[in-house]
Design a protein around this motif. Structure first.
Motif, PDB file in Angstrom:
ATOM      1  N   LYS A   1      35.574  44.188  30.528  1.00 39.23           N
ATOM      2  CA  LYS A   1      35.937  43.037  31.353  1.00 39.23           C
ATOM      3  C   LYS A   1      36.924  43.441  32.444  1.00 39.23           C
ATOM      4  CE  LYS A   1      37.036  39.304  29.219  1.00 39.23           C
ATOM      5  NZ  LYS A   1      36.556  38.213  29.994  1.00 39.23           N
ATOM      6  N   THR A   2      36.899  44.709  32.838  1.00 39.22           N
ATOM      7  CA  THR A   2      37.813  45.229  33.847  1.00 39.22           C
ATOM      8  C   THR A   2      37.552  44.550  35.183  1.00 39.22           C
ATOM      9  OG1 THR A   2      37.932  47.340  32.694  1.00 39.22           O
ATOM     10  CG2 THR A   2      38.562  47.330  35.023  1.00 39.22           C
ATOM     11  N   ARG A   3      38.631  44.060  35.813  1.00 40.43           N
ATOM     12  CA  ARG A   3      38.487  43.329  37.069  1.00 40.43           C
ATOM     13  C   ARG A   3      39.834  43.181  37.760  1.00 40.43           C
ATOM     14  NH1 ARG A   3      36.733  37.352  35.614  1.00 40.43           N
ATOM     15  NH2 ARG A   3      35.305  38.242  34.163  1.00 40.43           N
TER      16      ARG A   3
ATOM     17  N   ASP B   1      30.845  35.642  39.269  1.00 40.71           N
ATOM     18  CA  ASP B   1      31.580  36.272  38.172  1.00 40.71           C
ATOM     19  C   ASP B   1      33.091  36.266  38.429  1.00 40.71           C
ATOM     20  OD1 ASP B   1      31.767  37.499  35.681  1.00 40.71           O
ATOM     21  OD2 ASP B   1      31.658  39.516  36.517  1.00 40.71           O
ATOM     22  N   GLU B   2      33.571  35.230  39.106  1.00 43.17           N
ATOM     23  CA  GLU B   2      34.995  35.082  39.365  1.00 43.17           C
ATOM     24  C   GLU B   2      35.549  33.940  38.521  1.00 43.17           C
ATOM     25  OE1 GLU B   2      35.834  35.742  43.917  1.00 43.17           O
ATOM     26  OE2 GLU B   2      33.885  34.749  43.648  1.00 43.17           O
ATOM     27  N   ALA B   3      36.877  33.835  38.476  1.00 46.14           N
ATOM     28  CA  ALA B   3      37.508  32.735  37.751  1.00 46.14           C
ATOM     29  C   ALA B   3      38.807  32.351  38.434  1.00 46.14           C
ATOM     30  CB  ALA B   3      37.778  33.134  36.302  1.00 46.14           C
ATOM     31  N   LEU B   4      39.098  31.069  38.403  1.00 42.60           N
ATOM     32  CA  LEU B   4      40.363  30.529  38.885  1.00 42.60           C
ATOM     33  C   LEU B   4      40.835  29.543  37.837  1.00 42.60           C
ATOM     34  CD1 LEU B   4      42.480  30.228  41.182  1.00 42.60           C
ATOM     35  CD2 LEU B   4      41.070  28.329  42.030  1.00 42.60           C
ATOM     36  N   ARG B   5      42.072  29.737  37.358  1.00 41.94           N
ATOM     37  CA  ARG B   5      42.549  28.859  36.294  1.00 41.94           C
ATOM     38  C   ARG B   5      44.030  28.533  36.482  1.00 41.94           C
ATOM     39  NH1 ARG B   5      42.615  33.714  32.133  1.00 41.94           N
ATOM     40  NH2 ARG B   5      44.745  34.380  32.528  1.00 41.94           N
ATOM     41  N   VAL B   6      44.406  27.431  35.842  1.00 43.16           N
ATOM     42  CA  VAL B   6      45.808  27.091  35.634  1.00 43.16           C
ATOM     43  C   VAL B   6      46.023  27.224  34.134  1.00 43.16           C
ATOM     44  CG1 VAL B   6      47.565  25.291  35.730  1.00 43.16           C
ATOM     45  CG2 VAL B   6      45.909  25.520  37.606  1.00 43.16           C
TER      46      VAL B   6
ATOM     47  N   THR C   1      53.805  27.974  33.184  1.00 36.56           N
ATOM     48  CA  THR C   1      52.513  27.736  33.807  1.00 36.56           C
ATOM     49  C   THR C   1      52.216  28.858  34.787  1.00 36.56           C
ATOM     50  OG1 THR C   1      52.821  25.350  33.626  1.00 36.56           O
ATOM     51  CG2 THR C   1      51.140  26.108  35.164  1.00 36.56           C
ATOM     52  N   PHE C   2      50.959  29.298  34.798  1.00 38.04           N
ATOM     53  CA  PHE C   2      50.519  30.368  35.688  1.00 38.04           C
ATOM     54  C   PHE C   2      49.219  29.963  36.376  1.00 38.04           C
ATOM     55  CE2 PHE C   2      52.808  32.204  32.159  1.00 38.04           C
ATOM     56  CZ  PHE C   2      53.710  33.036  32.777  1.00 38.04           C
ATOM     57  N   ILE C   3      49.056  30.408  37.605  1.00 39.41           N
ATOM     58  CA  ILE C   3      47.766  30.335  38.296  1.00 39.41           C
ATOM     59  C   ILE C   3      47.214  31.751  38.278  1.00 39.41           C
ATOM     60  CG2 ILE C   3      46.583  30.007  40.498  1.00 39.41           C
ATOM     61  CD1 ILE C   3      48.712  27.927  41.195  1.00 39.41           C
ATOM     62  N   THR C   4      45.940  31.893  37.906  1.00 40.81           N
ATOM     63  CA  THR C   4      45.314  33.210  37.836  1.00 40.81           C
ATOM     64  C   THR C   4      43.972  33.193  38.550  1.00 40.81           C
ATOM     65  OG1 THR C   4      46.291  33.503  35.639  1.00 40.81           O
ATOM     66  CG2 THR C   4      44.558  35.061  36.285  1.00 40.81           C
ATOM     67  N   TYR C   5      43.757  34.222  39.376  1.00 40.96           N
ATOM     68  CA  TYR C   5      42.445  34.493  39.963  1.00 40.96           C
ATOM     69  C   TYR C   5      41.940  35.775  39.327  1.00 40.96           C
ATOM     70  CZ  TYR C   5      38.931  36.548  42.918  1.00 40.96           C
ATOM     71  OH  TYR C   5      37.783  37.147  43.350  1.00 40.96           O
ATOM     72  N   LYS C   6      40.668  35.768  38.887  1.00 38.81           N
ATOM     73  CA  LYS C   6      40.027  36.975  38.354  1.00 38.81           C
ATOM     74  C   LYS C   6      38.779  37.258  39.169  1.00 38.81           C
ATOM     75  CE  LYS C   6      41.714  36.769  33.646  1.00 38.81           C
ATOM     76  NZ  LYS C   6      41.551  37.635  32.493  1.00 38.81           N
ATOM     77  N   GLY C   7      38.667  38.487  39.668  1.00 37.57           N
ATOM     78  CA  GLY C   7      37.497  38.902  40.427  1.00 37.57           C
ATOM     79  C   GLY C   7      36.339  39.260  39.515  1.00 37.57           C
TER      80      GLY C   7
END
Length: 179
Positions: free
Chosen positions: A79-81, A49-54, A65-71
C-alpha cells in the motif's frame, strides 16, 4: 512523503500482540479512530486510487483531528503511496470546507487501534467495525531511501510474527464495499 505500508488480515490479534512482545516491539498507545472519507467533484477517488479523509483520534482523554491525502499506490505488492497529513482544530469545520468546495462525504470507518514500534517501524493492530481485524506495518520513507528495502524489512517482521498470507492491498473502504 512516501508511506511504505503492508496490511494483513489477522483474526487473532491477541496472538499477534504476544508475538510482538517476544520480538521486542514496544507498546505505544491505544486509540479510537473515526475516519470520514470524501470524494472529489472533479474525479472519482475510487477510480484514481486516491483518498481524502478527516480523521478524529481519541486516546487517554485527548482528541486530535487530521486531514490526510493519500495518492495512488506505487506498486502491486503493498500500500506504498504518497501521504500528506496535517493537524486541524475542528473536524466539523474541516468537513464543511470540503463540502462547500463540492467534495462529498462518502463513508465513515471506525476502528480501535493498538500501536507498537519496532526499530523504525510502526505496527498497528486494528479492529475495524464491519471489516475485521488487521495488522499494519509501516514506515515513512526517508528521502533517497530505497522503499524496496523497507518492504523487505516489513515482510521479514511479518514472517517473525508467523504471518505469511492474508496480505491486503485494499483500503478499509474497499473491504467494506464502499467505493
Amino acid at each position: 512523503m512516501i508511506e511504505v505500508e503492508v496490511k494483513a488480515h489477522a483474526p487473532d490479534l491477541s496472538n499477534v500482540a504476544s508475538k510482538l512482545k517476544v520480538i521486542g516491539a514496544k507498546w505505544i498507545k491505544e486509540e479510537y479512530q473515526e475516519d470520514i472519507y470524501f470524494n472529489a467533484p472533479h474525479k472519482d477517488f475510487a477510480k484514481t486510487d486516491e483518498a481524502l479523509r478527516v480523521r478524529k483520534v481519541h486516546y487517554d482523554g485527548t482528541k486530535k483531528t487530521f486531514i490526510t491525502y493519500k495518492g495512488a499506490k506505487l506498486d502491486e505488492l503493498s500500500k506504498t503511496r504518497v501521504e500528506i497529513e496535517m493537524g486541524v482544530e475542528d473536524p466539523l469545520r474541516a468537513g464543511a470546507i470540503f463540502e462547500n468546495l463540492g467534495f462529498r462525504a462518502v463513508a465513515t470507518v471506525k476502528k480501535h487501534r493498538t500501536i507498537y514500534s519496532l526499530d523504525d517501524l510502526i505496527i498497528t493492530l486494528d479492529r475495524v467495525k464491519g471489516a475485521g481485524n488487521f495488522v499494519e506495518i509501516e514506515k515513512d520513507n526517508e528521502e533517497g531511501e530505497d522503499y524496496q528495502e523497507v518492504l523487505n524489512h516489513i515482510f521479514a517482521v511479518y514472517r517473525k510474527l508467523g504471518i505469511r498470507e492474508g496480505f491486503e492491498r485494499r483500503s478499509y473502504l474497499e473491504i467494506l464495499g464502499i467505493h
